[in-house]
Design a protein around this motif. Structure first.
Motif, mmCIF file in Angstrom:
data_model
loop_
_atom_site.group_PDB
_atom_site.id
_atom_site.type_symbol
_atom_site.label_atom_id
_atom_site.label_comp_id
_atom_site.label_asym_id
_atom_site.label_seq_id
_atom_site.Cartn_x
_atom_site.Cartn_y
_atom_site.Cartn_z
ATOM 1 N N VAL A 4 -6.967 -69.347 -69.236
ATOM 2 C CA VAL A 4 -7.626 -70.409 -70.410
ATOM 3 C C VAL A 4 -9.014 -70.759 -70.068
ATOM 4 C CG1 VAL A 4 -7.054 -72.590 -71.244
ATOM 5 C CG2 VAL A 4 -5.237 -71.312 -70.577
ATOM 6 N N THR A 5 -9.782 -70.552 -71.227
ATOM 7 C CA THR A 5 -11.225 -71.068 -70.789
ATOM 8 C C THR A 5 -11.392 -72.294 -70.799
ATOM 9 O OG1 THR A 5 -11.524 -69.254 -72.690
ATOM 10 C CG2 THR A 5 -13.345 -70.851 -72.190
ATOM 11 N N ALA A 6 -12.287 -72.490 -70.078
ATOM 12 C CA ALA A 6 -12.754 -73.840 -69.312
ATOM 13 C C ALA A 6 -13.006 -74.887 -70.783
ATOM 14 C CB ALA A 6 -14.119 -73.928 -68.471
ATOM 15 N N GLY A 7 -12.647 -76.045 -70.706
ATOM 16 C CA GLY A 7 -13.072 -77.116 -71.936
ATOM 17 C C GLY A 7 -12.145 -76.700 -73.091
ATOM 18 N N LEU A 8 -11.158 -75.715 -73.098
ATOM 19 C CA LEU A 8 -10.307 -75.762 -74.232
ATOM 20 C C LEU A 8 -8.990 -76.410 -73.788
ATOM 21 C CD1 LEU A 8 -11.149 -72.096 -75.324
ATOM 22 C CD2 LEU A 8 -11.819 -74.217 -76.427
ATOM 23 N N LEU A 9 -8.313 -76.872 -74.886
ATOM 24 C CA LEU A 9 -7.080 -77.427 -74.570
ATOM 25 C C LEU A 9 -6.006 -76.164 -74.296
ATOM 26 C CD1 LEU A 9 -4.782 -79.715 -74.821
ATOM 27 C CD2 LEU A 9 -4.660 -79.255 -77.186
ATOM 28 N N ALA A 10 -5.063 -76.621 -73.160
ATOM 29 C CA ALA A 10 -4.060 -75.822 -72.920
ATOM 30 C C ALA A 10 -2.794 -76.340 -72.968
ATOM 31 C CB ALA A 10 -4.165 -75.140 -71.374
ATOM 32 N N ASP A 11 -1.953 -76.039 -73.785
ATOM 33 C CA ASP A 11 -0.687 -76.703 -74.112
ATOM 34 C C ASP A 11 0.232 -76.122 -73.394
ATOM 35 O OD1 ASP A 11 1.810 -77.655 -75.121
ATOM 36 O OD2 ASP A 11 1.108 -77.952 -77.130
ATOM 37 N N ALA A 12 0.667 -76.425 -72.393
ATOM 38 C CA ALA A 12 1.603 -75.778 -71.232
ATOM 39 C C ALA A 12 3.035 -75.591 -71.836
ATOM 40 C CB ALA A 12 1.717 -76.711 -69.865
ATOM 41 N N ALA A 13 3.405 -76.129 -72.624
ATOM 42 C CA ALA A 13 4.642 -76.227 -73.545
ATOM 43 C C ALA A 13 4.791 -74.949 -74.544
ATOM 44 C CB ALA A 13 5.240 -77.581 -74.121
ATOM 45 N N THR A 14 3.552 -74.592 -75.154
ATOM 46 C CA THR A 14 3.545 -73.558 -76.057
ATOM 47 C C THR A 14 2.756 -72.611 -75.747
ATOM 48 O OG1 THR A 14 1.834 -74.663 -77.179
ATOM 49 C CG2 THR A 14 4.134 -75.607 -77.869
ATOM 50 N N LEU A 15 1.881 -72.478 -74.482
ATOM 51 C CA LEU A 15 1.056 -71.227 -74.158
ATOM 52 C C LEU A 15 2.008 -70.168 -74.062
ATOM 53 C CD1 LEU A 15 -1.730 -70.990 -73.211
ATOM 54 C CD2 LEU A 15 -0.908 -71.072 -70.810
ATOM 55 N N LEU A 16 1.394 -69.031 -75.018
ATOM 56 C CA LEU A 16 2.018 -67.851 -75.016
ATOM 57 C C LEU A 16 1.816 -67.085 -73.497
ATOM 58 C CD1 LEU A 16 3.539 -65.663 -76.671
ATOM 59 C CD2 LEU A 16 1.216 -64.818 -77.266
ATOM 60 N N THR A 104 18.304 -69.467 -59.930
ATOM 61 C CA THR A 104 19.106 -69.357 -60.856
ATOM 62 C C THR A 104 19.103 -70.049 -62.382
ATOM 63 O OG1 THR A 104 20.992 -69.107 -59.397
ATOM 64 C CG2 THR A 104 21.832 -69.119 -61.341
ATOM 65 N N VAL A 105 18.579 -69.464 -63.445
ATOM 66 C CA VAL A 105 18.179 -70.126 -64.516
ATOM 67 C C VAL A 105 19.123 -70.008 -65.737
ATOM 68 C CG1 VAL A 105 16.409 -69.969 -66.329
ATOM 69 C CG2 VAL A 105 15.690 -69.752 -64.026
ATOM 70 N N ARG A 106 19.674 -71.400 -66.060
ATOM 71 C CA ARG A 106 20.823 -71.201 -67.010
ATOM 72 C C ARG A 106 20.236 -71.571 -68.473
ATOM 73 N NH1 ARG A 106 21.700 -74.352 -62.967
ATOM 74 N NH2 ARG A 106 21.131 -76.386 -63.687
ATOM 75 N N GLU A 107 18.729 -72.096 -68.605
ATOM 76 C CA GLU A 107 18.281 -72.407 -69.846
ATOM 77 C C GLU A 107 16.803 -71.750 -69.547
ATOM 78 O OE1 GLU A 107 18.157 -76.198 -71.411
ATOM 79 O OE2 GLU A 107 20.180 -76.659 -71.063
ATOM 80 N N PRO A 108 15.825 -71.110 -70.353
ATOM 81 C CA PRO A 108 14.573 -70.570 -69.805
ATOM 82 C C PRO A 108 13.680 -71.739 -69.283
ATOM 83 C CG PRO A 108 15.236 -69.689 -72.053
ATOM 84 C CD PRO A 108 16.366 -70.750 -71.542
ATOM 85 N N LEU A 109 13.254 -71.463 -68.042
ATOM 86 C CA LEU A 109 12.661 -72.557 -67.170
ATOM 87 C C LEU A 109 11.264 -72.250 -67.390
ATOM 88 C CD1 LEU A 109 13.396 -74.623 -64.917
ATOM 89 C CD2 LEU A 109 12.627 -73.000 -63.265
ATOM 90 N N ARG A 110 10.322 -73.581 -67.479
ATOM 91 C CA ARG A 110 9.005 -73.422 -67.579
ATOM 92 C C ARG A 110 8.508 -74.649 -66.693
ATOM 93 N NH1 ARG A 110 4.571 -71.939 -72.271
ATOM 94 N NH2 ARG A 110 6.000 -70.321 -72.516
ATOM 95 N N LYS A 111 7.350 -74.165 -66.045
ATOM 96 C CA LYS A 111 6.898 -75.146 -65.074
ATOM 97 C C LYS A 111 5.328 -74.959 -64.956
ATOM 98 C CE LYS A 111 7.162 -72.143 -60.963
ATOM 99 N NZ LYS A 111 7.283 -72.157 -59.321
ATOM 100 N N ILE A 112 4.625 -76.090 -64.662
ATOM 101 C CA ILE A 112 3.403 -76.158 -64.192
ATOM 102 C C ILE A 112 3.213 -76.142 -62.720
ATOM 103 C CG2 ILE A 112 1.124 -77.390 -64.325
ATOM 104 C CD1 ILE A 112 2.332 -78.471 -67.093
ATOM 105 N N TYR A 113 2.358 -75.368 -62.146
ATOM 106 C CA TYR A 113 2.254 -75.015 -60.770
ATOM 107 C C TYR A 113 0.933 -75.074 -60.271
ATOM 108 C CZ TYR A 113 0.528 -70.356 -61.520
ATOM 109 O OH TYR A 113 -0.101 -69.071 -61.890
ATOM 110 N N PHE A 114 0.884 -75.855 -59.160
ATOM 111 C CA PHE A 114 -0.146 -75.610 -58.190
ATOM 112 C C PHE A 114 -0.176 -75.092 -56.833
ATOM 113 C CE2 PHE A 114 0.577 -79.397 -60.962
ATOM 114 C CZ PHE A 114 -0.416 -79.633 -61.567
ATOM 115 N N ALA A 115 -0.872 -74.093 -56.603
ATOM 116 C CA ALA A 115 -0.879 -73.195 -55.713
ATOM 117 C C ALA A 115 -1.976 -72.937 -54.837
ATOM 118 C CB ALA A 115 -0.025 -71.892 -55.887
ATOM 119 N N SER A 116 -1.825 -73.005 -53.638
ATOM 120 C CA SER A 116 -2.796 -72.808 -52.614
ATOM 121 C C SER A 116 -2.781 -71.526 -51.695
ATOM 122 C CB SER A 116 -3.097 -74.147 -51.926
ATOM 123 O OG SER A 116 -1.888 -74.137 -51.059
#
Length: 116
Positions: A4-16, A104-116
Motif C-alpha cells: 500500500v502506498t504511503a499516505g493512502l487509505l488501506a481498508d484492511a477489511a476489503t483490501l484485495l 483450523t479455519v471455519r470461516e475465512p479468517l482475516r487479520k492485521i499483523y505486526f511482525a518483527s
C-alpha cells in the motif's frame, strides 16, 4: 504480496488479496489458501493483512502480534504446548518465533499483523 502506498487509505477489511495454495506439506485438512498484503515495512517491523480460506494448515511462526478482523478459527499451539485459542473478530494474539501451530479455519479468517 502487494503493498500500500504511503499516505493512502488501506481498508484492511476489503483490501484485495491474491491467494495461493498452502504447500502440501503444511496442509492438515481441506485445500486451504492464504493471501497477504504488506501495509508498511521497515527494518524493525512489518505491518500487513493476512487471510486464510476454510481448511487447516500447520505453520512455524515468527514474532508477531495480530488482531482478527473477520472469520472464525481455532489456533492450536503445539510447541510449546498451550491451550487452543478460539479466534473471532477482535481477538488479539501474540506469537513468538519458532512456535509450531495448526490453524483450523471455519470461516475465512482475516487479520492485521505486526511482525518483527
Amino acid at each position: 504480496m502487494s503493498s500500500v502506498t504511503a499516505g493512502l487509505l488501506a481498508d484492511a477489511a476489503t483490501l484485495l488479496l491474491t491467494h495461493e495454495a498452502v504447500p502440501l506439506e503444511q496442509v492438515v485438512a481441506g485445500m486451504p489458501t492464504t493471501g497477504y498484503a504488506t501495509i508498511d515495512e521497515s527494518d524493525a517491523l512489518e505491518i500487513g493483512v493476512w487471510e486464510m480460506s476454510i481448511g487447516a494448515m500447520s505453520d512455524v511462526e515468527v514474532d508477531e502480534t495480530f488482531v482478527v478482523i473477520a472469520g472464525a478459527a481455532t489456533l492450536e499451539v503445539l510447541e510449546p504446548e498451550l491451550a487452543a485459542i478460539e479466534l473471532a473478530p477482535g481477538s488479539v494474539v501474540r506469537l513468538t518465533a519458532g512456535m509450531k501451530t495448526v490453524w483450523t479455519v471455519r470461516e475465512p479468517l482475516r487479520k492485521i499483523y505486526f511482525a518483527s
